[in-house]
Enzyme design. Structure first.
Site, short mmCIF file in Angstrom:
data_model
loop_
_atom_site.label_atom_id
_atom_site.label_comp_id
_atom_site.label_asym_id
_atom_site.label_seq_id
_atom_site.Cartn_x
_atom_site.Cartn_y
_atom_site.Cartn_z
N HIS A 55 0.86 -1.18 0.00
CA HIS A 55 0.00 0.00 0.00
C HIS A 55 0.89 1.23 0.00
O HIS A 55 1.66 1.44 0.93
CB HIS A 55 -0.92 0.02 1.22
CG HIS A 55 -1.81 1.23 1.28
ND1 HIS A 55 -3.06 1.28 0.69
CD2 HIS A 55 -1.61 2.46 1.83
CE1 HIS A 55 -3.59 2.47 0.88
NE2 HIS A 55 -2.73 3.21 1.57
N CYS A 56 0.81 2.02 -1.05
CA CYS A 56 1.67 3.19 -1.19
C CYS A 56 0.94 4.42 -0.66
O CYS A 56 -0.12 4.80 -1.18
CB CYS A 56 2.05 3.39 -2.66
SG CYS A 56 3.17 4.79 -2.92
N VAL A 57 1.49 5.03 0.38
CA VAL A 57 0.85 6.21 0.96
C VAL A 57 0.96 7.42 0.04
O VAL A 57 0.16 8.36 0.13
CB VAL A 57 1.46 6.53 2.33
CG1 VAL A 57 1.19 5.41 3.32
CG2 VAL A 57 2.97 6.78 2.22
#
Length: 436
Positions: A272-274
């Site tokens: 999950h890329c912030v």
């Protein structure tokens, strides 16, 4: 304060541009944002009387602000503004302008800014909550650097129209690639043959993030698939038990994973890329790498143009470390500070791109690499930078060929439903007992 009765949300089509349905399910108006503020009044009253605040006062005031800060919208009523997008709009310009006053202030500001970002990342990562802070910081950094490039570097006459065009095209292509990356990571869909009804919840479920679908949750109810051989009837396969997601109520294909932040299962979940506020999976992994590559090329080219403008007598590779007289004028000091800030961001994203390229070369996702290192089932080298699980690897060329064509396999067979819901419930209860 009296407890309000929760009402069923009204249809969005009946709302005007300034109306919305608040957190209590009641119809409200943006002009009434300062009305009926019992929680805020109570907090201010306790502050003025020097009384201790209630433990839940801050969270209630935050909920009131986040629910009432809206912008008028032509379709579906006023839209909520996420409070997490506001700090980067204030923090970044203030710190950069302060850093341009003196080189000592620059060292403090350029050290404090990454520290604050890392602290906020670990704070939100621990709570597993969604936030637009990092996406807002990324977009605003890109836009603000381009704005300073046009207003400060271009008037100096050291940059020609061709170079400005290259930078502009690079920024536009980066934004286009980012939009394409955020479209769809590849969510695992349930078997439609086993869906017999859909229940809609307007309050957040305990195991879901309320920001995932705006407070609305659609839960599909499945029935057992009675077709099949008699020996399989009433028995749950080992793979189904291992890949079954109790939150999404689907059986995940191999390499799929559940994201606790997004609240969905994603095909070939990498991480999950912030920075994009989305998962990176089978559907958008290629465009994610393209976005990183375009940003890095544009950033490196822009940094080189800025350094050539403010430090023309210095070599390009030493100008960041030694540029005499750059703080004599505020405009050149601001450009030099922005070049340093861009270099810090570029270095971090370059490390991310290198890790991604290595993982693709070994056919390993970031999620699989972390799991393998934690369980000590993989070979690692160069301080964990290279992780080889040896499970899915087909060689360098085969791994890249699979990566480049995996977007064409976005319609896998539907995830199988459990053969018996009662048997599955028994398995889950047994697993919980074993874990305890």
């Amino acid at each position: 304060m009296k407890k309000r009765a929760t009402k069923v949300p009204e249809e969005e089509g009946t709302l005007c541009c300034c109306e919305y349905v608040n957190r209590f399910g009641e119809r409200s108006h943006v002009a009434a944002c300062c009305c009926d503020c019992e929680d805020l009044d109570d907090a201010c009253d306790r502050f003025l009387k020097r009384e201790p605040q209630k433990p839940e006062s801050l969270s209630k005031v935050t909920e009131v602000f986040s629910d009432r800060i809206r912008v008028p919208w032509l379709w579906g009523g006023a839209r909520k503004v996420d409070l997490s997008i506001i700090p980067p709009l204030i923090l970044l310009p203030v710190l950069l302008h302060v850093a341009a006053l003196h080189f000592l202030l620059g060292m403090v500001a350029l050290t404090a800014l990454p520290g604050l970002v890392l602290w906020y990342y670990y704070f939100t990562h621990r709570k597993k909550g969604r936030t637009l802070f990092f996406l807002s910081l990324a977009l605003f950094s890109l836009g603000y650097m381009y704005y300073l490039f046009i207003t400060e570097v271009l008037p100096s006459g050291d940059v020609g129209p061709v170079q400005v065009t290259v930078v502009t095209v690079g920024v536009i292509l980066t934004l286009v690639a980012l939009v394409n990356t955020k479209r769809e990571p590849g969510v695992v869909r349930p078997n439609q043959d086993s869906v017999h009804s859909t229940v809609t919840y307007y309050s957040s479920l305990p195991d879901r993030d309320p920001a995932t679908h705006g407070g609305r949750q659609d839960v599909m109810m499945t029935v057992a698939n009675r077709a099949g051989s008699s020996e399989q009837d009433g028995v749950v396969k080992e793979s189904s038990r291992r890949n079954w997601c109790p939150v999404c109520r689907v059986s995940r294909p191999p390499r799929a994973g559940h994201c606790r932040i997004c609240g969905v299962c994603v095909l070939r979940l990498d991480h999950h890329c912030v920075w994009i506020n989305s998962c990176v999976g089978q559907a958008n992994h290629r465009s994610f790498l393209v976005t990183l590559l375009l940003f890095l090329l544009t950033s490196l080219y822009g940094i080189s143009l800025v350094l050539q403008s403010v430090c023309p007598k210095q070599h390009l590779f030493t100008a960041l470390l030694y540029c005499p007289g750059v703080y004599n004028q505020y405009s050149t000091a601001l450009c030099f500070t922005c070049a340093w800030y861009s270099s810090i961001v570029t270095g971090g994203l370059l490390h991310l791109l290198v890790v991604q390229v290595i993982n693709v070369s070994y056919n390993v996702t970031e999620r699989e690499a972390r799991t393998a290192l934690r369980e000590k089932t993989a070979r690692s080298a160069y301080w964990g930078l290279v992780v080889d699980t040896g499970v899915y690897s087909r060689g360098f060329r085969g791994n890249w060929a699979e990566f480049m064509t995996m977007g064409e396999k976005l319609n896998p067979p539907p995830s199988p439903a459990p053969t018996d819901l009662v048997a599955l419930l028994g398995v889950n209860i047994q697993e919980k007992c074993d874990n305890e």
